[in-house]
Each structure stands twice: as C-alpha cells, then as structure tokens.
Enzyme design. Structure first.
Site, PDB file in Angstrom:
ATOM      1  N   GLY A 358       0.805  -1.211   0.000  1.00  0.00           N
ATOM      2  CA  GLY A 358       0.000   0.000   0.000  1.00  0.00           C
ATOM      3  C   GLY A 358       0.839   1.262   0.000  1.00  0.00           C
ATOM      4  N   GLY A 359       0.355   2.286   0.710  1.00  0.00           N
ATOM      5  CA  GLY A 359       1.059   3.562   0.755  1.00  0.00           C
ATOM      6  C   GLY A 359       2.444   3.446   1.358  1.00  0.00           C
ATOM      7  N   HIS A 360       2.601   2.604   2.378  1.00  0.00           N
ATOM      8  CA  HIS A 360       3.920   2.452   2.999  1.00  0.00           C
ATOM      9  C   HIS A 360       4.933   1.859   2.020  1.00  0.00           C
ATOM     10  CE1 HIS A 360       2.304   3.863   6.632  1.00  0.00           C
ATOM     11  NE2 HIS A 360       1.846   2.732   7.141  1.00  0.00           N
ATOM     12  N   GLY A 361       4.470   1.083   1.060  1.00  0.00           N
ATOM     13  CA  GLY A 361       5.376   0.537   0.056  1.00  0.00           C
ATOM     14  C   GLY A 361       5.945   1.601  -0.859  1.00  0.00           C
ATOM     15  N   GLU A 382      23.467  -6.162 -20.285  1.00  0.00           N
ATOM     16  CA  GLU A 382      24.003  -7.415 -20.823  1.00  0.00           C
ATOM     17  C   GLU A 382      23.050  -8.081 -21.815  1.00  0.00           C
ATOM     18  OE1 GLU A 382      27.051  -8.110 -20.447  1.00  0.00           O
ATOM     19  OE2 GLU A 382      27.334  -6.498 -19.004  1.00  0.00           O
TER      20      GLU A 382
END
Length: 623
Positions: A358-361, A382
């Site tokens: 969520g927002g914390h992510g 590569e």
C-alpha cells in the site's frame, strides 16, 4: 542512504567496498569472486563489477599465461577493472561493431607489436559501462579487430574482440593520455555505481593484451580463430548467468518485506455479526495473489540458478581442458532466454510486493522503491530483453528443423531433448496423456508435461509461420515475428525453470517437502494463468481447465498461508541488509516507520528553510 547526495552515496559505497576487500583479505578469500559476500550484503557497490564482471571475464577469456601475469593484480586489488562493450550509439547489436565507421577500431601495428585503439565517431564512445566512470584503472575494451587479410593484404575486420586497456594512472588515478572518461550522470536507480563513458584517441596497447585463451594474433599479424565463434562472448555469457542467479536475491528481499508487513498490517473486520478484530491483510485472496507467486518464483529461481551456474562452469572447464564446444550453442540460447524471462518476472514481483504494501510501500523507508529502481536495469543490461530471446528462438528452430528432417532421431542436448520427444508423442491433448498416466491437472508430472508440450508447440508454430509467405524475404518475416520469437523463448525457459524446481524437490528436507511442492505447483499454475493463450491455442488444454487452474491456485494459497513467514525467513536476510522499516524481523513496523520520519534531516528544524521568503509573505498577504 536516502538522505545523502549522490557524491556522498558514492563515497559511502567506496567505503563499503574497501571494507569488503578487507574482509576478503582477512578470510583468505581474495582469489574468489566473493559471490556469497555480495549476495548477503546486497548493496550496490562498484567493487562488485570489478570482481564479478571484470574478474569473471578475465578468468573466462584470458590465457593461462595472461592470468599468471594479470590475475595477482586483479585479486589483490592493485588493479580495478570494468567491462567496456556498450557504446553510445549501439548496445544489443554487438555484431554491428563490424562497421568501423561507427565503432572502435583495433588496428594491429606490425612494426611495434601493438594495437591502436580509437573512437572514430561520437557514437563509438563507450557508454553505460559500470565502474568506468570513477573507479577503474583498467578495462576490457571490445572493438573491431582490424588485420591485413593474409591472401589479399587488405585490412579487414575480424569482428569484435576484447583487449585489456589501462585507463587511469596507478599513481594518481588520472586518465591516461588519449583517454577522456567520466560518469554518465544520475540514473533511474543504481546510482551508487559509476556507469561511465570513455573516448579513446589512437591509444596503443601491446599485442599481448588481446585476451587470447580461445583466439589470438601472431607476431606476424595472422589471426588464429576460436574453435567456436561464440567463445568471443564467453565472458558476457558468464555475466548473464550471474545476473540470472542474482534475480533470486532481489525477489527474495521484496517478498520477505511484503510478507512480513502483510502479517502485521490489519484492515477491516468481518462486519457487525463477526469478529471486531481487523483481519491481517495476508488473509485476503488478492494479497496472497500478489505475494505468494513471488515467493514461489524466488525458490524457483534459486534452484534454477544453481543448476545454470553448474552448467556454465562445467562447460567452461570442458572447453578449457579439451576444446569441446558442443554444449556452447545450447547454453548460449538458454542463458539468453532466461535473462529475459527471469528479469521480467523479478521486476514484476518486486513491483507487486510494493503494491501489496500500500502507501507504505511507496515510501523509501520500505526499501522497495530503491530495490525496484536498482534492479530494473537488469532488463536492459548485458543484452536487451526483446533482443536476446531471438537468439534463443533461432537455435531452437534449428534443432526442430533437424529433428523433423531426421525423423526425430537427431541427438538433442539435455535442455532441448523435449523437442524430439514431443515430436514423437501420440497424445494430442493433456486429457489423453492423463488418461494413460494418471493424476490431475495440478499434479507435478502433468504440469511438466503441459509445459513441455507448450514449449514444443511454440517452436512448431513459429516454424510454420516462417514458411507461410515465401515471397517475403526471410529477414522481413523474422522481423514481423519478433513477438512470436519472444513467446517461444519464454516457453522454453519456463520449462527449464519448472524442471529445475521439480528436480530439486528430490533432495528437499522431509519437513519442508510439502511446502516446497506446493510452491512448485503455484509457480507452474501462475504462469499458466498468465499465459493462457499459449496453452489453449492448439487445444492441448481445454477451456474448462481454466477454472481448474484458478481453483488450484486458491487452494494452494490457503494451504501455504500458515507457512509464508517461515518460507521467507528461510531466505535468512538480515535486517541491516534488508534495509526496510516495514520488513523487520521483529515486526516493529509502525515504530520503525515513525522513527524513520522523525530522524530524517529534513525534520531537523521545526521551521522550514524558505519560510521567511515564501510562506510568511503568503500568510501575511492583505489580498
């Protein structure tokens, strides 16, 4: 790290690099690549490129005599190296180096026994080269090898070849005469690595600096070719194998963060007639669907990476001992396709983990934005992911053609023998196969069979499409079918990944076998669900099986739910290297988030700089 300027971030990375070298020296590990140390540390530091890319390439391409002379300087860090192949105007088209007007020219000067290396055009400038911008003293430079043809006397290109070039002084680190070098600037991520540019103005190096384990130039200027043309790129294949192996590390970190957070985070109750305690978000099906496939892929890539690494080093050992290159084409095809397939899945898995938080992510405190931005360069590095699968497809089509012409009697390698087997298989549907062999759609043997048939059908389908319009030039038909080539490569690589996972189950500890088996099934069913058209198009799988696949996933998610924390804890990633406030082992998520906010330098003053100039005039305005 998030609050430092780029110069300070890089200086910190150099500090960590120095400490890693000290640890390797103390533990007697200087003569190793240090892979386990870097995997545990998982920090973007430039010394990694010296050890794994520069050092790995030297070990693959330098002769024993060259290694005896150079390797002590490399492993004792008296030299610091980079691998300079990519240019400003060209990356994936390495063979395009034959057009010397666009690329670096390595011209042999017979009188002085030297090569002259030159960047004749703007687009021939080396670019994006890791550890070149500020760190390296030496570089393995790829350029066109220009020699006089023994028959005609005319100078011609023998294609791209690697030469060891000193870039900076060993006394004061200043660039040597004729070399302009520096950092390319800030990037989307990976900013503690000094990706650099370099222009060379008719610099000279000894003829013996041509990396010559498999090819060489004599004192008379005669070219001695390798036993297999692909051996010129053996170092690059080794780097590619490492990138594939390390995708496990990145995805394991992301799924660890998302899993730990999702068993702490609670949202919503069961309503007025149910429990008033909010549920853990991991108990919701959509959260499981975002995270559990990533855990399954992490384990799949761990087992596959081990198998691929063993295959590569075994192949190189055989080539060095007796010149046997019989497995070169197969491994080149496999590593090319796997790099594309695995990096796409890993990037998606990291982003799914971020979404799941969520927002914390979205906060840098989670560790996920930095992980994503630093990983996704692998999609291009590569070998660009839309180009590499074409190499895989070409080799698979050749094997298919040989199998058809030889009535399935042609020998095939261990990763391509399914083409011969499926060509002779009498079953036209999975239902027919299961009627004879038993089991159901989610049984592992039947999943492997389904993946084998899918890979075979993609080869056969592309072979048919290439023959459909003979009036169109073959190169034009190939360009039109680039997407099909990618689909074919992906099917081949997914089979290899699944078979690697299944094989590893045989040696799994008894107390973890059930959970690992379910993860294997999740991996297989997830990628059936994501590529349903491939499995349905020739009716080998029936449309009614779609619900079986999705129901199977829901059932497996429920069975795995109690084991999820244990499965990610088994990755054994320490908090200080995970660098995530919401992925902490002790579960103190909210405390860590608030402390992160309180301690950031931006909050060091209660009144922000700029208040007097901008905010106060607005607040006191009489308008």
């Amino acid at each position: 790290m998030n609050f430092l300027s780029r110069p300070d971030q890089y200086k910190r990375a150099l500090d960590i690099s120095k400490r890693v070298v000290d640890i390797k020296r103390k533990l007697g590990l200087l003569d190793t690549l240090g892979t386990d140390i870097y995997r545990a540390l998982y920090c973007e530091i430039p010394i990694v490129l010296h050890d794994l890319v520069f050092g790995g390439c030297l070990r693959s391409l330098a002769s024993d005599e060259q290694l005896a002379q150079w390797l002590p300087n490399v492993v004792n860090y008296r030299w610091l190296g980079s691998y300079a192949q990519t240019e400003l105007g060209h990356g994936s088209n390495v063979q395009g180096l034959e057009t010397t007007i666009h690329y670096i020219v390595c011209t042999f000067i017979k009188e002085t026994d030297e090569f002259e290396i030159n960047s004749p055009t703007l687009t021939s400038s080396k670019y994006w080269v890791g550890a070149l911008g500020k760190l390296c003293t030496h570089a393995i430079v790829f350029g066109q090898l220009m020699l006089a043809d023994p028959k005609t006397g005319k100078v011609r290109s023998y294609g791209p070849h690697p030469v060891l070039v000193q870039v900076r002084s060993l006394e004061d680190h200043m660039p040597l005469k004729g070399i302009v070098v520096g950092d390319i600037g800030p990037k989307f991520g990976y900013n503690t690595i000094d990706n650099g540019f370099m222009q060379m103005d008719h610099i000279r190096v000894p003829r013996t600096n041509l990396l010559s384990r498999f090819f060489s130039v004599t004192r008379d200027g005669v070219y001695v070719p390798p036993p297999h043309p692909r051996l010129v790129y053996a170092g690059m294949v080794g780097v590619r194998v490492h990138l594939i192996e390390e995708s496990f590390t990145a995805l394991a970190r992301a799924t660890t963060i998302a899993t730990r957070y999702s068993v702490i985070r609670r949202q919503f109750t069961d309503g007025p007639n149910g429990s008033l305690v909010e549920r853990k978000v991991m108990d919701y099906g959509n959260q499981q669907n975002r995270i559990i496939p990533g855990i399954a892929a992490s384990y799949a890539f761990l087992f596959m990476g081990r198998r691929l690494g063993i295959a590569f080093y075994s192949m190189m050992d055989v080539i060095k001992r007796n010149g046997d290159t019989s497995s070169m084409a197969e491994l080149h095809a496999l590593s090319s396709g796997l790099k594309s397939t695995v990096s796409y899945i890993t990037a998606r898995g990291i982003e799914d983990a971020r979404y799941a938080c969520g927002g914390h992510g979205y906060s840098e405190a989670s560790g996920l934005p930095r992980l994503y931005s630093s990983y996704t360069h692998i999609i291009t590095a590569e070998g660009e992911n839309n180009i590499l699968p074409q190499q895989t497809a070409r080799i698979l089509l050749k094997i298919y053609k040989d199998a058809v012409l030889n009535n399935t009697a042609v020998p095939a390698g261990p990763t391509t023998k399914y083409i011969v087997q499926e060509l002779a298989c009498p079953h036209t549907t999975l239902a027919q196969y299961m009627a004879e062999h038993g089991g159901n759609l989610v049984s592992i043997p039947n999943l492997v069979k389904l993946y084998r048939h899918r890979a075979f059908s993609q080869v056969a389908n592309m072979a048919r499409l290439l023959q459909e319009d003979p009036d169109v030039p073959m190169m034009e038909r190939w360009r039109q079918l680039n997407v099909e080539a990618q689909r074919l490569s992906d099917a081949h690589c997914q089979l290899y990944i699944l078979e690697s996972f299944v094989t590893s189950l045989a040696s799994a500890p008894a107390d973890s076998l059930a959970a690992l088996t379910r993860l294997c099934q999740v991996y297989a069913l997830t990628h059936i669900d994501r590529s349903l058209a491939d499995f349905l198009e020739d009716s080998y799988l029936d449309r009614s099986d779609i619900e079986v696949v999705r129901k199977g996933l829901r059932s497996l998610f429920a069975q795995l739910r109690p084991d999820l924390v244990g499965l990610v804890d088994s990755f054994n990633i320490a908090d200080h290297t995970l660098a995530s406030a919401i992925g902490r082992y002790d579960g103190q998520v909210y405390e860590a988030m608030l402390q992160y906010s309180l301690k950031q330098p931006f909050n060091s003053k209660p009144v922000v700089d700029g208040y007097e100039e901008f905010i106060r005039p607005l607040l006191k305005s009489s308008l």
